[in-house]
Design a protein around this motif. Structure first.
Motif, short mmCIF file in Angstrom:
data_model
loop_
_atom_site.label_atom_id
_atom_site.label_comp_id
_atom_site.label_asym_id
_atom_site.label_seq_id
_atom_site.Cartn_x
_atom_site.Cartn_y
_atom_site.Cartn_z
N THR A 255 2.49 -4.07 0.62
CA THR A 255 1.25 -4.83 0.47
C THR A 255 0.94 -5.52 1.80
OG1 THR A 255 2.44 -6.79 -0.28
CG2 THR A 255 1.76 -5.19 -1.96
N THR A 256 -0.16 -6.28 1.79
CA THR A 256 -0.59 -6.92 3.04
C THR A 256 0.40 -7.98 3.52
OG1 THR A 256 -2.45 -8.06 4.10
CG2 THR A 256 -1.93 -8.68 1.83
N ASP A 257 1.20 -8.56 2.59
CA ASP A 257 2.18 -9.55 3.00
C ASP A 257 3.59 -8.97 3.10
OD1 ASP A 257 2.38 -9.13 0.34
OD2 ASP A 257 2.07 -11.20 -0.28
N GLY A 258 3.71 -7.65 3.14
CA GLY A 258 4.98 -7.00 3.42
C GLY A 258 5.89 -6.77 2.23
N LEU A 259 5.41 -7.00 1.02
CA LEU A 259 6.23 -6.77 -0.17
C LEU A 259 6.15 -5.31 -0.60
CD1 LEU A 259 5.44 -9.98 -2.24
CD2 LEU A 259 7.50 -9.47 -0.92
N SER A 260 7.24 -4.77 -1.12
CA SER A 260 7.29 -3.37 -1.53
C SER A 260 6.80 -3.23 -2.97
CB SER A 260 8.73 -2.85 -1.42
OG SER A 260 8.82 -1.52 -1.87
N VAL B 40 -2.87 12.22 -0.07
CA VAL B 40 -3.00 11.26 -1.17
C VAL B 40 -2.06 10.07 -0.95
CG1 VAL B 40 -2.67 10.93 -3.65
CG2 VAL B 40 -3.76 13.01 -2.81
N ARG B 41 -0.86 10.34 -0.50
CA ARG B 41 0.07 9.25 -0.22
C ARG B 41 -0.48 8.33 0.87
NH1 ARG B 41 6.39 11.04 -0.24
NH2 ARG B 41 6.57 11.52 -2.48
N ALA B 42 -1.06 8.92 1.89
CA ALA B 42 -1.65 8.12 2.96
C ALA B 42 -2.79 7.25 2.44
CB ALA B 42 -2.13 9.03 4.09
N ALA B 43 -3.60 7.80 1.54
CA ALA B 43 -4.70 7.03 0.95
C ALA B 43 -4.17 5.85 0.14
CB ALA B 43 -5.57 7.94 0.08
N ILE B 44 -3.11 6.07 -0.63
CA ILE B 44 -2.53 4.98 -1.43
C ILE B 44 -1.98 3.88 -0.52
CG2 ILE B 44 -0.65 4.40 -3.00
CD1 ILE B 44 -1.03 7.12 -4.30
N ARG B 45 -1.28 4.28 0.54
CA ARG B 45 -0.75 3.27 1.47
C ARG B 45 -1.88 2.49 2.13
NH1 ARG B 45 3.09 7.54 2.89
NH2 ARG B 45 5.18 6.93 2.17
N THR B 46 -2.97 3.18 2.46
CA THR B 46 -4.09 2.50 3.12
C THR B 46 -4.73 1.47 2.20
OG1 THR B 46 -4.56 4.46 4.46
CG2 THR B 46 -6.34 2.85 4.20
N ILE C 105 -8.87 4.80 -4.09
CA ILE C 105 -7.89 5.81 -3.69
C ILE C 105 -8.45 7.21 -3.90
CG2 ILE C 105 -5.64 6.80 -4.28
CD1 ILE C 105 -4.71 3.93 -4.90
N SER C 106 -9.10 7.45 -5.04
CA SER C 106 -9.68 8.77 -5.32
C SER C 106 -10.74 9.12 -4.28
CB SER C 106 -10.28 8.79 -6.73
OG SER C 106 -9.28 8.60 -7.71
N GLU C 107 -11.62 8.15 -3.98
CA GLU C 107 -12.69 8.43 -3.02
C GLU C 107 -12.13 8.69 -1.62
OE1 GLU C 107 -16.44 9.20 -1.74
OE2 GLU C 107 -15.74 8.87 -3.80
N LEU C 108 -11.17 7.89 -1.20
CA LEU C 108 -10.58 8.08 0.13
C LEU C 108 -9.83 9.41 0.21
CD1 LEU C 108 -10.06 6.93 2.92
CD2 LEU C 108 -8.08 5.71 2.00
N SER C 109 -9.16 9.80 -0.85
CA SER C 109 -8.45 11.09 -0.87
C SER C 109 -9.42 12.25 -0.78
CB SER C 109 -7.60 11.19 -2.13
OG SER C 109 -6.63 10.18 -2.20
N ARG C 110 -10.56 12.15 -1.48
CA ARG C 110 -11.57 13.22 -1.40
C ARG C 110 -12.08 13.37 0.03
NH1 ARG C 110 -13.49 10.66 -6.21
NH2 ARG C 110 -12.95 11.87 -8.09
N ILE C 111 -12.31 12.25 0.68
CA ILE C 111 -12.80 12.31 2.06
C ILE C 111 -11.76 12.98 2.96
CG2 ILE C 111 -13.45 10.91 4.06
CD1 ILE C 111 -14.62 8.87 2.09
#
Length: 288
Positions: free
Chosen positions: A101-106, A142-148, A169-175
């Protein structure tokens, strides 16, 4: 004419003699030919089943055939060539990932990906990516989109905005997969697992928010009840003030006389009138 017939007869006898002499070799050749045909049958006769498409690769003809897609049915090719058969139905796979996450938590995310191959782009997909396109292209994107997406939020925001995060996530993965010859249908978030302490803190906060909402509701009810009682008291006070101002001695005396008349008409009443009271009304005595 007879000479021609004789010539054919001679040729036929000569061929028969040759076959008789070479019979063992001919049998061996036929056996070897049959064995080769059986051995290469799967490379020569290709079946494309329902929901599948084929791409042909020619060893001596320029490699992958880009302008032809082989549809369902039976196809015969040379044994030196090869046909790759792809499933073009809608497919899905399940995967999981650990992201920050943005504060470094897994955060552990389990998700499903639904996709299908664009038939017109199948030859290019085969030539440039190959049969392992899921592991080579879809899974990493898809993994990259989820991380983003998850990397832009805190754990609480991820927990409270799961639907909007899934849509992003779905929209970014389609792109990301637009130029990858594969059409993405959807990315479904199955579960999100936060660290135990964070999950417990979020649950406690939500519990306190519910309690706070209950107290606010009770306070609102109490305020409304107080307002109702105040309005009722004000109305009663106004009524008494109005009634008091309208009750003169003459009106009270008239109401008393009317009540005495009604009482005197009763069958169960025996009335004895002796003088009058202090208010000037008759005094009624006697009762069964």
């Amino acid at each position: 004419m007879r000479s021609i017939i004789n010539w054919f007869q001679n040729r036929y006898r000569a061929l028969g003699n040759l076959v008789s002499r070479q019979a063992p070799y001919i049998v061996i050749f036929i056996v070897l030919l049959s064995f080769g045909a059986v051995l290469c049958f799967d490379r020569i006769v290709i079946s494309v089943h329902s929901g599948e498409l084929g791409v042909l690769w020619r060893r001596l003809g320029g490699g992958t055939v880009l302008d032809t897609v082989y549809h369902e049915g039976l196809h015969v090719i040379l044994p030196i060539n090869k046909m790759y058969v792809y499933n073009v139905r809608k497919q899905q796979y399940t995967d999981s990932i650990e992201t920050l996450t943005t504060d470094g938590l897994s955060v552990h995310v389990q998700f499903q990906v639904r996709y299908f191959i664009a038939p017109d782009m199948l030859p290019l997909l085969h030539q440039r990516i190959g049969p392992d396109y899921v592991d080579v292209m879809i899974r990493p994107e898809v993994r990259a989109a989820i991380r983003t997406v998850f990397g832009q939020y805190k754990p609480e925001e991820i927990y409270n905005n799961q639907k909007s995060n899934q849509e992003r996530i779905s929209e970014l993965s389609r792109i990301r997969l637009e130029a990858g010859y594969v059409s993405l249908d959807d990315v479904l978030i199955v579960s999100i697992t936060l660290p135990d302490k964070i999950s417990q803190a979020i649950e406690n906060k939500m519990t306190y928010q519910q309690i706070d909402g209950e107290y606010a509701y009770r306070l609102s009810i109490a305020q409304k009840e107080a307002s109702r009682r105040k309005i009722e008291a004000d109305s009663l006070a106004l009524y008494n003030t109005t009634l008091k101002s309208s009750l003169s001695p003459d009106v009270l005396r008239w109401r008393g006389i009317a009540a005495t008349e009604e009482l005197a008409k009763s069958n169960n009443a025996k009335t004895i009138v002796i003088g009058s009271g202090a208010s000037g009304l008759p005094i009624i005595l006697g009762k069964e």
